[in-house]
Design a protein around this motif. Structure first.
Motif, PDB file in Angstrom:
ATOM      1  N   LEU A  80       9.926  43.921  20.689  1.00 53.13           N
ATOM      2  CA  LEU A  80       8.899  44.599  21.471  1.00 53.13           C
ATOM      3  C   LEU A  80       7.517  44.117  21.089  1.00 53.13           C
ATOM      4  O   LEU A  80       6.520  44.644  21.533  1.00 53.13           O
ATOM      5  CB  LEU A  80       8.985  46.117  21.247  1.00 53.13           C
ATOM      6  N   GLY A  81       7.469  43.068  20.283  1.00 49.21           N
ATOM      7  CA  GLY A  81       6.176  42.505  19.939  1.00 49.21           C
ATOM      8  C   GLY A  81       5.831  42.702  18.498  1.00 49.21           C
ATOM      9  O   GLY A  81       4.889  42.120  17.998  1.00 49.21           O
ATOM     10  N   GLY A  82       6.612  43.542  17.786  1.00 52.94           N
ATOM     11  CA  GLY A  82       6.323  43.753  16.377  1.00 52.94           C
ATOM     12  C   GLY A  82       4.980  44.399  16.121  1.00 52.94           C
ATOM     13  O   GLY A  82       4.465  44.365  15.017  1.00 52.94           O
TER      14      GLY A  82
ATOM     15  N   GLN B 107       2.611  50.876  16.954  1.00 51.55           N
ATOM     16  CA  GLN B 107       2.391  51.779  18.076  1.00 51.55           C
ATOM     17  C   GLN B 107       1.023  52.453  17.935  1.00 51.55           C
ATOM     18  O   GLN B 107       0.662  52.924  16.869  1.00 51.55           O
ATOM     19  CB  GLN B 107       3.491  52.834  18.116  1.00 51.55           C
ATOM     20  N   LYS B 108       0.285  52.473  19.033  1.00 50.43           N
ATOM     21  CA  LYS B 108      -1.047  53.066  19.022  1.00 50.43           C
ATOM     22  C   LYS B 108      -1.064  54.284  19.929  1.00 50.43           C
ATOM     23  O   LYS B 108      -0.272  54.415  20.857  1.00 50.43           O
ATOM     24  CB  LYS B 108      -2.087  52.046  19.498  1.00 50.43           C
ATOM     25  N   LYS B 109      -1.995  55.165  19.644  1.00 52.38           N
ATOM     26  CA  LYS B 109      -2.144  56.373  20.441  1.00 52.38           C
ATOM     27  C   LYS B 109      -2.608  56.023  21.854  1.00 52.38           C
ATOM     28  O   LYS B 109      -3.428  55.128  22.048  1.00 52.38           O
ATOM     29  CB  LYS B 109      -3.155  57.307  19.771  1.00 52.38           C
ATOM     30  N   ILE B 110      -2.075  56.730  22.834  1.00 49.68           N
ATOM     31  CA  ILE B 110      -2.499  56.546  24.222  1.00 49.68           C
ATOM     32  C   ILE B 110      -3.743  57.388  24.460  1.00 49.68           C
ATOM     33  O   ILE B 110      -3.735  58.602  24.254  1.00 49.68           O
ATOM     34  CB  ILE B 110      -1.380  56.948  25.195  1.00 49.68           C
TER      35      ILE B 110
ATOM     36  N   ASP C 125      -6.999  54.466  28.307  1.00 54.47           N
ATOM     37  CA  ASP C 125      -5.798  53.731  28.720  1.00 54.47           C
ATOM     38  C   ASP C 125      -5.305  54.221  30.077  1.00 54.47           C
ATOM     39  O   ASP C 125      -4.897  53.419  30.931  1.00 54.47           O
ATOM     40  CB  ASP C 125      -4.691  53.905  27.679  1.00 54.47           C
ATOM     41  N   ILE C 126      -5.319  55.543  30.278  1.00 51.94           N
ATOM     42  CA  ILE C 126      -4.867  56.101  31.556  1.00 51.94           C
ATOM     43  C   ILE C 126      -5.796  55.679  32.692  1.00 51.94           C
ATOM     44  O   ILE C 126      -5.337  55.333  33.790  1.00 51.94           O
ATOM     45  CB  ILE C 126      -4.792  57.643  31.474  1.00 51.94           C
TER      46      ILE C 126
ATOM     47  N   HIS D 275      -0.023  45.303  29.558  1.00 57.04           N
ATOM     48  CA  HIS D 275      -0.899  46.213  28.815  1.00 57.04           C
ATOM     49  C   HIS D 275      -0.893  45.881  27.326  1.00 57.04           C
ATOM     50  O   HIS D 275       0.133  45.528  26.756  1.00 57.04           O
ATOM     51  CB  HIS D 275      -0.461  47.666  29.016  1.00 57.04           C
ATOM     52  N   ASP D 276      -2.067  45.996  26.695  1.00 53.47           N
ATOM     53  CA  ASP D 276      -2.204  45.652  25.281  1.00 53.47           C
ATOM     54  C   ASP D 276      -1.608  46.699  24.350  1.00 53.47           C
ATOM     55  O   ASP D 276      -1.231  46.382  23.226  1.00 53.47           O
ATOM     56  CB  ASP D 276      -3.689  45.449  24.927  1.00 53.47           C
ATOM     57  N   ASN D 277      -1.564  47.954  24.793  1.00 55.77           N
ATOM     58  CA  ASN D 277      -1.087  49.046  23.947  1.00 55.77           C
ATOM     59  C   ASN D 277       0.421  49.201  24.119  1.00 55.77           C
ATOM     60  O   ASN D 277       0.896  49.559  25.204  1.00 55.77           O
ATOM     61  CB  ASN D 277      -1.792  50.344  24.331  1.00 55.77           C
ATOM     62  N   PRO D 278       1.230  48.942  23.069  1.00 54.03           N
ATOM     63  CA  PRO D 278       2.684  49.062  23.199  1.00 54.03           C
ATOM     64  C   PRO D 278       3.139  50.448  23.638  1.00 54.03           C
ATOM     65  O   PRO D 278       4.101  50.580  24.396  1.00 54.03           O
ATOM     66  CB  PRO D 278       3.193  48.732  21.793  1.00 54.03           C
TER      67      PRO D 278
END
Length: 407
Positions: free
Chosen positions: A57-59, A62-65, A69-70, A98-101
């Protein structure tokens, strides 16, 4: 349930379509059984379904949404659909890019729900943490009216405008608070580590210290003796504030009301809240949402409990046949100019246009007020810091100057 949906795993699958052609792809879900069931509903006979390792998944961590982002997702989806790209394919393109996993997982989860036969509004409603009632209602209105592309553009504009105004408010409130925190930390360091060194030096003078110096030394002794109590009390107070803000509606009501009446900052908060009210109501009214139904979402989006309660009372008045302009005037929260523009909009049948003009005006007012406040506060803060730090330095050097005069 929403959090669990976002944290679903990614599966790679292979199968055959109705023509017997071999196909493969990726899909997010909670289990391989769910993936197989979804594929069968799409007319695909699954042959292999395996969970992808996290490294694939890119390693990335995980970042907060965030709300940003929305807003970015809304604009991208609106752009894709306006270019004629089908909805499911638009989700695939936006999600993969999208940059945010975490946002990728959310978008692909919504895509899977849409592919399974759910409406876009229902798929979004399963994630209320990220897509609130207002967002879902606007999407539902767009789907029902066949104007989803247009509504997505309006949602994107709305989200961008509201996030911009929130950022302005945070800037106005955060800057002085940050300076005060830094000033306190610097003062505490001087009191605990620097001034005691001067106090030891002054003990050998054999003379009375100036009153200003003695006061500072006494304060330093207090800091050294009770630093744990001072910082502990501040920490507990901050924790209590955060918890009360989260859990106590009464405390939030008190805080919001106090903020509205605060000098300087109160005017900015009032203008920002009116702008958000006008922008939200104008967007929903333009989408064809009935006024009474729209007021429920507007109340939740106001961002201030005082205005939220007032809007809910206005909703009840409107439900009994009262005009919007009359309800706004009776609430005594809206300036006369806003009420008059709403009255013109109701009479001319262009309420959404007039509300958007009100929102544009007050957003511009907030921009100017924050810029002026920043320009005004910079010299004031420099002066306060200069007096505070300079006063401590002068207090420490007064005995040295006095000794030099005696010599």
């Amino acid at each position: 349930m929403a959090e669990q949906a976002v944290k679903q795993d990614m599966f790679a699958w292979e199968g055959t379509d109705k023509a017997g052609k071999r196909v493969k792809g990726e899909m997010s879900g909670s289990s391989d059984a769910l993936i197989k069931a979804t594929l069968r509903r799409q007319g695909i006979n699954p042959l292999k379904v395996r969970k992808k390792p996290k490294s694939l998944l890119g390693g990335r961590k995980q970042k907060k949404i965030t709300a940003k982002d929305i807003a970015y997702f809304s604009r991208q989806l609106a752009t894709m659909m306006s270019a004629g790209v089908p909805l499911v394919q638009s989700f695939e393109i936006v999600g993969r890019g999208h940059d945010n996993p975490s946002m990728q997982d959310l978008i692909l989860t919504v895509k899977s729900d849409v592919e399974a036969g759910n409406s876009l509004a229902d798929a979004l409603a399963r994630h209320p943490i990220y897509f609130d009632e207002l967002y879902v209602n606007l999407v539902r209105a767009g789907e029902a009216g066949g104007i989803l592309e247009t509504l997505l553009q309006k949602i994107a504009t709305y989200k961008e405008k509201t996030e911009a105004i929130k950022a302005k408010i945070k800037k106005a409130l955060t800057y002085p608070i940050a300076i005060m925190v830094v000033a306190f930390i610097v003062t505490a360091i001087l009191m605990i580590f620097v001034i005691p060194q001067f106090a030891e030096l002054f003990k050998g003078f054999g003379a009375d210290l100036p009153a200003m110096t003695q006061i500072v030394i006494d304060l330093s002794d207090f800091f050294v003796a009770y630093w744990w109590a001072i910082f502990g009390t501040l920490g507990l107070a901050l924790a209590a504030f955060v918890q009360a803000r989260k859990r106590s509606r009464g405390f939030n009501h008190f805080l919001d009301r106090a903020l509205l009446h605060a000098p300087i900052f109160g005017a900015i908060v009032n203008k920002a809240t009116i702008a958000r009210y006008a922008r939200t109501l104008g967007t929903m009214f333009a989408a064809g949402v009935p006024l009474v139904e729209a007021m429920q979402s507007v109340a939740g989006a106001s961002g201030n409990i005082v205005y939220e309660q007032a809007v809910l009372r206005m909703r009840d008045d409107i439900a009994t046949g009262t005009q919007l302009q009359v309800s706004m005037r009776e609430s005594q929260l809206f300036p006369n100019m806003v009420v008059q523009m709403v009255a013109i909009g109701e009479e001319s049948g262009s309420l959404d246009t007039m509300l958007n003009k009100v929102a544009d005006f007050y957003e511009s007012e907030v921009d100017d007020a924050v810029d002026n406040l920043s320009a005004l506060m910079e010299p004031m803060i420099m002066a306060i810091l200069g007096v505070l730090i300079g006063g401590l330095v002068v207090a420490m050097y007064l005995p040295i100057f006095k000794m030099g005069q005696v010599v």
